[in-house]
Design an enzyme around this catalytic site. Structure first.
Site, PDB file in Angstrom:
ATOM      1  N   ASP A   1       0.835  -1.204   0.000  1.00 23.27           N
ATOM      2  CA  ASP A   1       0.000   0.000   0.000  1.00 23.27           C
ATOM      3  C   ASP A   1       0.866   1.248   0.000  1.00 23.27           C
ATOM      4  O   ASP A   1       2.030   1.211   0.399  1.00 23.27           O
ATOM      5  CB  ASP A   1      -0.936   0.022   1.221  1.00 23.27           C
ATOM      6  CG  ASP A   1      -0.190  -0.057   2.544  1.00 23.27           C
ATOM      7  OD1 ASP A   1      -0.500   0.720   3.459  1.00 23.27           O
ATOM      8  OD2 ASP A   1       0.706  -0.919   2.690  1.00 23.27           O
ATOM      9  N   GLU A   2       0.253   2.350  -0.441  1.00 22.05           N
ATOM     10  CA  GLU A   2       0.858   3.683  -0.344  1.00 22.05           C
ATOM     11  C   GLU A   2       2.340   3.686  -0.737  1.00 22.05           C
ATOM     12  O   GLU A   2       3.209   4.083   0.030  1.00 22.05           O
ATOM     13  CB  GLU A   2       0.660   4.233   1.082  1.00 22.05           C
ATOM     14  CG  GLU A   2      -0.823   4.363   1.416  1.00 22.05           C
ATOM     15  CD  GLU A   2      -1.116   4.898   2.808  1.00 22.05           C
ATOM     16  OE1 GLU A   2      -2.117   5.602   2.976  1.00 22.05           O
ATOM     17  OE2 GLU A   2      -0.339   4.588   3.740  1.00 22.05           O
ATOM     18  N   VAL A   3       2.593   3.250  -1.961  1.00 18.11           N
ATOM     19  CA  VAL A   3       3.971   3.192  -2.467  1.00 18.11           C
ATOM     20  C   VAL A   3       4.327   4.589  -2.990  1.00 18.11           C
ATOM     21  O   VAL A   3       4.313   4.861  -4.197  1.00 18.11           O
ATOM     22  CB  VAL A   3       4.125   2.110  -3.554  1.00 18.11           C
ATOM     23  CG1 VAL A   3       5.601   1.933  -3.934  1.00 18.11           C
ATOM     24  CG2 VAL A   3       3.556   0.774  -3.072  1.00 18.11           C
TER      25      VAL A   3
END
Length: 472
Positions: free
Chosen positions: A153-155
């Site tokens: 997530d949230e790269v």
């Protein structure tokens, strides 16, 4: 009545409690107290986000936090989970949220962007070897795990590193393709060594990827996405459409993720139950309106920090009434008077407050003393210091209460988490109060108050007074 018998009305076969161990990780002794409650409330699984609490060995030993669980403690946690019919899914971040790994100088060269330790460079062979070694060590202590959550997530800043910029200049290369290729590489790594273990991924990086790219990537055949949304006003129709999109792309099973705490403010100290209840009830509506039989289960997330370098949000004991309300509502199809009475019975609370913050002194569940004291601090400490109504007696009263809270926290958390929470939520106000009381005394001609000594008291027993807690 067992959970499986009770869950006839729930569309979620699996109901996982997420333990975010990157902040204020509970001692194993506390987990032994709350796992039976989790089971009684309707949970049948745990998502354990170890981060730096896992006892990494060898060249990965530097990842361990000061109070990381030992291998025997991990085995004890898994034993306690099995006793309480809680299936454990470990979570290992493998792309974004890699701060606990990439903050170390020895591994900083594997950052996507040199300045920021959150995202792994997907172009380096050493990056995949690193996450492969982490996965291998975690799976070694979780033999037979049916699922492994690999994060993703949230790269942030993906595509902004030098290697990525060069790669993106080539024809047909996109950030979406870059993201999918790393996800696929990680999933293939898991499945090559653990063919019976299905990788899970958070879905946010997949949402905007066009269907044709997602379908052609091979990723839908390898992983199960976890659709997460922690808001109190979900777009229920939009979520159903997203589930349909994932189904068309070839994903066979999906998971949902709600929140029971840690999603309403980075420094939130008290849990707004009504927000989380609405969030979970709306996920019930999503399950009813989306494609049938695709949802494998729901993860009730309980975030403890927004990221590795963020401050602590609500402690686990503080979030337990919210967890109870959310789990029971998911189990019984909504929040009714009957469900409210059941929650009050489980928690030993005479009158459960949903819309307001919990009343002080409420409950007899494990950690209820921490909830009561944290509530008291949260509602009254700053305001009473601001008004400075009673001077010396005020300082004595708050010092005593904070010492009582410190002792209660030490029963559940490791010393560094206790220190951090007190420094964030209590000690600054106490120091202000002590300084003001001292100023008032000096102004009144009473002379300076004696300053508290550092460290142990002469008998070697008392609390650590390296911060001014004791009455003057």
């Amino acid at each position: 009545m067992t959970n499986s018998e009770m869950s006839g009305s729930s569309p979620f076969k699996m109901r996982l409690v997420h333990l975010d161990l990157k902040g204020a990780p509970p001692k194993v002794s506390y987990l032994s107290e709350v796992f039976p409650l989790f089971h009684a409330l309707g949970a049948n699984g745990l998502l354990l986000e170890y981060e730096d609490m896992f006892p990494y060995e060898g060249h990965l030993r530097l990842l361990r936090a000061k109070h990381a669980y030992s291998p025997p403690e991990i085995k004890e946690i898994l034993h306690l989970a099995a006793l309480n019919e809680l299936e454990v899914i470990p979570l290992v971040q493998t792309f974004g949220h890699m701060e606990f790994v990439l903050k170390h100088k020895a591994l900083a060269h594997l950052r996507e962007v040199a300045l920021f330790p959150n995202t792994l460079n997907p172009h380096e062979a050493e990056s995949l070897a690193l996450v492969g070694a982490m996965i291998s060590q975690v799976m070694e202590l979780h033999p037979g795990a049916r699922w492994l959550h690999v994060g993703c997530d949230e790269v942030y800043y993906l595509g902004e590193g030098e290697a990525s910029r060069r790669w993106l200049r080539q024809e047909h290369n996109t950030k979406a393709r870059l993201c999918l290729s790393h996800m696929k590489a990680v999933a293939c790594n898991v499945l090559a060594r653990h063919p019976a273990t299905t990788p899970l991924v958070w879905d946010d990086m997949l949402r905007a990827i066009p269907e044709d790219q997602l379908s052609a990537s091979g990723v839908p055949q390898l992983v199960e996405p976890v659709l997460w949304d922690y808001g109190a006003d979900l777009d229920i129709h939009g979520k159903a459409l997203l589930m349909e999109k994932y189904r068309r792309c070839g994903f066979l099973r999906l998971w949902a993720a709600s929140a029971f705490k840690g999603a309403t403010g980075a420094s939130q100290a008290l849990t707004p139950i009504e927000h989380h209840l609405r969030n979970n009830v709306q996920w019930l509506q999503v399950a009813a309106s989306g494609p049938a039989d695709m949802l494998q289960g729901i993860v009730l997330t309980g975030w403890q920090r927004y990221d590795h370098f963020s401050v602590l949000c609500e402690l686990l004991p503080v979030g337990i009434p919210s967890l109870a309300v959310c789990l029971q509502s998911l189990l019984h199809g909504g929040f009714t008077e009957d469900v409210k009475a059941r929650v009050e019975n489980f928690l030993g609370i005479s009158s459960l407050e949903i819309t307001d913050l919990m009343s002080e002194g409420a409950g007899s569940f494990p950690g209820s003393d921490i909830l009561a004291l944290v509530t008291h601090v949260g509602l009254h400490l700053r305001s009473s210091v601001d008004t400075l109504l009673e001077r010396d007696s005020l300082l004595a009263r708050w010092s005593t209460l904070v010492q009582e809270l410190e002792a209660a926290l030490h029963r559940v958390f490791y010393p560094d988490a206790v220190e951090e929470w007190l420094e964030e939520n209590a000690r600054p106000s106490l120091r202000r109060l002590q300084a003001l009381v001292q100023d008032l005394r000096e102004a009144a001609g009473a002379g300076p108050s004696p300053s508290p000594h550092s460290g142990q008291d002469p008998g070697g027993e008392g609390p650590n007074l390296s911060h001014p807690l004791g009455p003057p």
